[in-house]
Design an enzyme around this catalytic site. Structure first.
Site, PDB file in Angstrom:
ATOM      1  N   HIS A  18       0.104  15.313  11.733  1.00  0.00           N
ATOM      2  CA  HIS A  18      -0.490  15.945  10.559  1.00  0.00           C
ATOM      3  C   HIS A  18      -0.204  15.123   9.297  1.00  0.00           C
ATOM      4  O   HIS A  18      -1.083  14.955   8.446  1.00  0.00           O
ATOM      5  CB  HIS A  18       0.059  17.367  10.398  1.00  0.00           C
ATOM      6  CG  HIS A  18      -0.539  18.111   9.248  1.00  0.00           C
ATOM      7  ND1 HIS A  18      -1.819  18.625   9.282  1.00  0.00           N
ATOM      8  CD2 HIS A  18      -0.050  18.397   8.010  1.00  0.00           C
ATOM      9  CE1 HIS A  18      -2.085  19.207   8.124  1.00  0.00           C
ATOM     10  NE2 HIS A  18      -1.030  19.082   7.337  1.00  0.00           N
TER      11      HIS A  18
ATOM     12  N   CYS B 276      -8.351 -26.543  12.668  1.00  0.00           N
ATOM     13  CA  CYS B 276      -7.481 -25.422  12.285  1.00  0.00           C
ATOM     14  C   CYS B 276      -6.428 -25.939  11.320  1.00  0.00           C
ATOM     15  O   CYS B 276      -5.685 -26.850  11.668  1.00  0.00           O
ATOM     16  CB  CYS B 276      -6.792 -24.823  13.507  1.00  0.00           C
ATOM     17  SG  CYS B 276      -7.923 -24.237  14.789  1.00  0.00           S
TER      18      CYS B 276
END
Length: 798
Positions: free
Chosen positions: A414, A745
């Protein structure tokens, strides 16, 4: 009409029975025939509620009570709520309504006396922008006519819980326009098994291709209230649809408590007992059950045509699974996914505690340690509530504060649901936050580092920026990401990108697996008993310890491959150095000592060596599982540090022996270009591999003869050096001549616009960036492409 059976209720009956009951009736009628199990039941109507108020002449009295509410500071909220609830509880049901409830109950129970769940459902409930989740009361294990009548009246009174009053005030609902319907549903005996919740969307990022299921032993209130840390299961929707194995990640929660029905002697209908250790260490659902629930969740989502928040339960007697509730997901459904606020912590400090992050914000504030909401004094947006767990009673406080930290609970508790709806950062399931955090001592809570949230002592610097992805246009040259941490993958998938150019598996092995693969294959050869005990502890779920490595590595890779599906994701095979491998649990028994590991036993040379090939087999098995069992064929493989063409052939042979045959099932195998031999013989390497990726750091290191780990030589290490750039240029030309893709990269194209310009002019196919450099990298590529076009146009006009 006072009562309606589920069989006579549909989604158009929201004004009559509320969103929750309308949804149950809709699913009972429309989805039960498709195989989704929904427990039968009935609901009282809004007419019954209005009649109740009229017959007891309390409508005007309720309005008078609410009119006295302090709408500025809500100082008298508790008093107003108590008076309103008592007014309802002291009133009486008419004989007509009582008899109607009893008749419906007896018919539902086939004239027996079965246990039922009695749930509140407000008639304005579960609208797209208002979930009312947890605002009203539910009563479980209600048995017998008198208990039923009492529970229904308590549900009526829960229309005026403090949290429900505050919620309607915040949402602008007029109190007198909202009625309360009560759903009565056959009880699923999850007290003897398990239950939980699920989302048909990843609740933190809003990523739509995931079903997230959470579960605990016993009744589901423990998971909703966040009393225990649940198991979590991430299920990939496209794999469900392709009838492939869709579970891409499983996380074991501690599940320390189990909620069961109380005996008749007890005052309460339920109670919590300690979960046996064996059950704590066991998943609440089997793979088949996870897949069944995920399929049902998908059917529910497809029926409603929107992301859904569901509750499920398993009957411990019949062993059947059921869906007990479904409501629209309210946070991400209406959110603009093109607008992103990025938070970045600039400096880390003393870590106090960590848990599950809710949201992606960073918040600096003053912790307020509370045992209950009644202890709260004045709260501001600088207050951060720190407590054991959050239940719906806390809701009126949560709008006042800047953050929430709990010991217990998971992503579907909750506390997490309300925090998302309010846009308040939360870190839940910390375990010992109330012990480690000092009341009133300033802290920094960071939810910006993936799924794990961190709480640091003191005020730490951070920055935030708002990004509108619609204003960012991808260039012709592919802009990809370098990624290592699966925890960030779903959120990062929303960034403009062409996929993952480099997935570093070392991070997954270090953080998720932790154990050296050879220590699992040759467990008996480990000398240290402490190391053995640690390995046995980590692999306690497995009869075959090697399967632990495969599953954990496969999960990490699968999360990233799923997040970017169907874009290509290139996973680099492990490229630890021997000193790094030795740091893994059990690694020191299987790694040789080297003076210079950077140039030693690393990359391709390991995969066919007797010292590691059994470990490499586990890497291959994990990749094969992701591609062939899970169906994530967007995953490609890259071989690092391959010194010779012959070595490349050996690696491909070993991969094939382990079920990864190049071209089979569309498998592409790339290699890194990071050694001068790769550049010199690029056209030969191109004959055995499907693509190249330039590793600029290693290529610069070996071109200039500089150990990139050397602090002394660091000033000479420069990717912009002319010799290094010539190597890159030669590699690109060879790739073009061989008609295969080539990318790079590295950090340089984002840090140095001139370097990006150089790569574009040479004709690179793709550039991969670290996530924090991606947007700048895209900007540099776009600028370089525009300059190339302008330059080309000028040249052609001469």
């Amino acid at each position: 009409m006072l009562i309606k059976k589920f069989s006579h209720i549909g989604i158009t009956d929201v004004s009559t029975v509320g969103g929750k009951n309308a949804s149950l009736g809709e699913m009972y009628n429309q989805l039960l025939p498709k195989g989704v199990h929904i427990p039968n039941g009935f609901a009282s109507t809004s007419t019954a509620f209005w009649n109740f108020l009229k017959e007891n002449d309390i409508q005007r009295a309720l309005e008078n009570i609410i009119s006295r509410l302090d709408r500025n500071q809500y100082t008298n909220l508790n008093l107003i709520g108590t008076r309103a609830r008592n007014l309802i509880l002291e009133s009486e049901f008419s004989e007509e309504f009582s008899n109607a409830l009893i008749r419906a109950y007896n018919e539902l129970c086939d004239n027996g006396e079965l246990a039922v769940a009695v749930r509140s459902s407000a008639t304005a409930e579960d609208l797209p922008d208002a979930s009312f989740a947890g605002q009203h009361d539910t009563f479980l294990n209600v048995k017998g006519e008198l208990e039923l009548l009492g529970a229904v009246k308590k549900c009526f009174s829960s229309l005026y819980t403090d949290r429900a009053i505050k919620y309607r005030e915040d949402k602008g609902f007029n109190h007198k326009d909202v009625a309360l319907s009560v759903g009565v549903q056959l009880m699923v005996r999850s007290d003897k098994s398990c239950s939980g919740v699920g989302f048909t969307i990843e609740p933190e990022s809003g990523f739509e291709n995931i079903v997230l299921l959470s579960g605990v032993w016993g009744l589901g209130e423990n998971i909703v209230q966040g009393i225990v840390n649940p198991d979590e299961f991430y299920v990939f929707k496209p794999s469900i649809k392709k009838d492939m194995y869709p579970i891409i990640q499983k996380k074991l929660g501690d599940k320390k408590l189990t909620m069961v029905y109380a005996s008749e002697k007890e005052k309460e209908t339920t109670l919590n007992i300690d979960t046996p250790l064996k059950q704590q260490e066991q998943y609440v659902l089997t793979d088949n059950e996870i897949i069944t629930l995920a399929k049902w969740a998908l059917l529910i989502e497809e029926h409603y045509q929107k992301p859904m928040d569901i509750e499920w339960a398993k009957d411990g007697i019949t062993k059947e699974l059921f869906i007990t509730q479904a409501r629209p997901e309210t946070v991400h459904h209406t959110k603009n996914k093109n607008i992103h606020v990025e938070y970045q912590l600039l400096k880390e400090g003393k870590l106090l505690v960590k848990g599950d992050a809710v949201g992606s914000k960073i918040k600096i504030g003053y912790p307020v340690l509370l045992n209950s909401p009644n202890e709260a004094g004045p709260l501001t947006k600088e207050s951060i509530i720190v407590t054991d767990t959050i239940t719906p009673d806390w809701d009126p406080l949560l709008k006042k504060v800047g953050g929430i930290i709990t010991n217990k609970g998971g992503r579907t508790s909750h506390a997490a649901i309300v925090a998302r709806e309010l846009g308040v950062p939360a870190i839940v399931g910390c375990g010992n936050a109330t012990e480690e955090i000092v009341n009133g001592e300033i802290i920094t809570m960071s939810c910006a580092q993936g799924k794990i949230g961190y709480i640091y002592r003191g005020e730490l610097p951070f920055k935030e920026r708002k990004i509108d992805f619609t204003e960012i246009h991808l260039p012709k040259t592919e802009a990809k990401m370098i990624l290592a941490d699966p925890e960030n993958a779903f959120q990062l998938s929303f960034y403009p990108n062409n996929g993952i150019g480099l997935l570093r598996m070392e991070f997954i092995i270090t953080h998720s697996v932790q154990i050296h693969p050879m220590a699992l294959v040759k467990f008996e050869e480990i000398k240290d008993s402490k190391v053995k005990n640690r390995i046995m502890q980590l692999t306690s779920q497995y009869t075959n310890r090697a399967d632990y490595f495969v599953d954990k590595l496969a999960e990490g890779i699968a999360v990233i491959a799923a997040a970017f599906y169907p874009k290509e994701v290139i996973v680099r095979l492990s490229d630890f150095k021997t000193n790094e491998y030795a740091n893994l649990i059990g690694g020191s028994d299987f790694e040789p000592y080297e003076e210079n590991p950077m140039l030693g036993f690393r990359g391709a040379s390991r995969y066919y060596s007797d010292l590691y090939k059994d470990g490499f087999a586990l890497e291959c098995t994990a990749i094969k599982k992701v591609r062939e069992k899970m169906g994530l064929t967007n995953l490609k493989v890259m071989v690092p540090f391959c010194r010779t063409v012959e070595e490349g052939k050996k690696v491909l042979t070993v991969m094939e022996e382990n079920g990864l045959k190049r071209t089979e099932n569309g498998l592409e195998v790339y290699t890194m270009i990071e050694i001068p031999s790769n550049v010199i013989l690029a056209e030969e390497f191109a004959k055995i591999f499907d693509g190249f990726s330039i590793g600029s750091n290693d290529l610069t290191q070996l071109t200039l003869g500089i150990d990139r780990d050397s602090e002394i030589m660091g000033k000479l290490f420069d990717e912009n050096d002319e010799a290094a750039k010539r190597m890159i240029s030669m590699a690109i030309k060879s790739a073009k001549k061989s008609n295969i893709k080539i990318g790079l990269c590295g950090q340089a194209p984002s840090d140095f616009p001139e370097f990006a310009k150089f790569l574009i002019q040479e004709g690179i196919d793709s550039i991969s960036f670290n996530p924090d450099a991606l947007l700048q990298g895209i900007k540099n590529i776009n600028k370089a492409e525009q300059q190339k076009v302008t330059f080309g146009t000028a040249e052609s006009s001469k």
